[in-house]
Scaffold this active site. Structure first.
Site, mmCIF file in Angstrom:
data_model
loop_
_atom_site.group_PDB
_atom_site.id
_atom_site.type_symbol
_atom_site.label_atom_id
_atom_site.label_comp_id
_atom_site.label_asym_id
_atom_site.label_seq_id
_atom_site.Cartn_x
_atom_site.Cartn_y
_atom_site.Cartn_z
ATOM 1 N N LEU A 22 46.781 21.837 4.826
ATOM 2 C CA LEU A 22 46.506 21.746 3.402
ATOM 3 C C LEU A 22 47.387 22.782 2.726
ATOM 4 O O LEU A 22 47.612 23.868 3.278
ATOM 5 C CB LEU A 22 45.028 22.063 3.105
ATOM 6 N N ASP A 23 47.892 22.473 1.549
ATOM 7 C CA ASP A 23 48.741 23.422 0.829
ATOM 8 C C ASP A 23 48.005 24.735 0.597
ATOM 9 O O ASP A 23 46.774 24.773 0.545
ATOM 10 C CB ASP A 23 49.161 22.843 -0.525
ATOM 11 N N ARG A 24 48.771 25.786 0.415
ATOM 12 C CA ARG A 24 48.212 27.117 0.220
ATOM 13 C C ARG A 24 47.198 27.153 -0.925
ATOM 14 O O ARG A 24 46.152 27.777 -0.817
ATOM 15 C CB ARG A 24 49.345 28.109 -0.057
#
Length: 175
Positions: A99-101
């Site tokens: 998952l993106d930051r």
């Protein structure tokens, strides 16, 4: 040259925004997988600037322990056997998706080779179902509600209360 060196040192000494210092909340655990609630601000795996801290991988050892289940074996925290295309990152075998930051959400972590193989195949074949929910501040500008063959369905409720985009999500081709 001294001035350039001083500017470089000042930039290098500038503190980085610290990632959240939180333990991972375990939503589910069994002998093969752990489902965690990844907070926003935390990277999934080590990469430049985050080799020693600030990732899900670093927090796995401090995660909430579920009674009766074993730790993740050290072999699952070793580098993937297949090339990931990211030369500047270290993606361990346990990390089967990311998952993106800035994204908060449920993340699956493989504890065993069987789980790694099964989950990796399911993500590659897109046989797992995923749902993304975004909370927006303000009113997004949208095209008229309707159907587009290339972008799926976009539905907007008058008043801006509901906006649904039913379309594939992909990387920006220019970045």
């Amino acid at each position: 040259q001294q001035q350039a060196s001083a500017q470089h040192n000042a930039r290098a000494a500038k503190p980085r925004a610290s990632p959240p210092s939180t333990s991972l909340g375990v939503v589910h655990e069994d002998e093969h997988v752990i489902a965690i609630n990844k907070p926003a601000g935390l990277l999934c795996h080590p990469s430049p600037g985050f080799w020693n801290a600030g990732t899900v991988v670093h927090h796995l050892s401090t995660r909430e322990q579920t009674a009766g289940y074993s730790e993740i074996g050290p072999h699952m925290l070793e580098a993937r056997l297949s090339h990931t295309g990211e030369d500047d990152s270290f993606i361990p075998r346990a990390i089967v998706h990311r998952l993106d930051r800035g994204t908060t959400g449920l993340m699956l972590v493989a504890k065993t080779e069987l789980a790694e193989t099964q989950l990796t195949n399911q993500f590659k074949q897109r046989s797992l179902s995923k749902r993304y929910v975004a909370l927006l501040c303000g009113r997004p500008r949208t095209a008229a509600a309707g159907t587009s063959a290339s972008h799926g369905r976009v539905a907007a409720e008058l008043g801006g209360a509901i906006l649904r985009v039913d379309a594939p999500i992909d990387r920006d081709p220019s970045r």
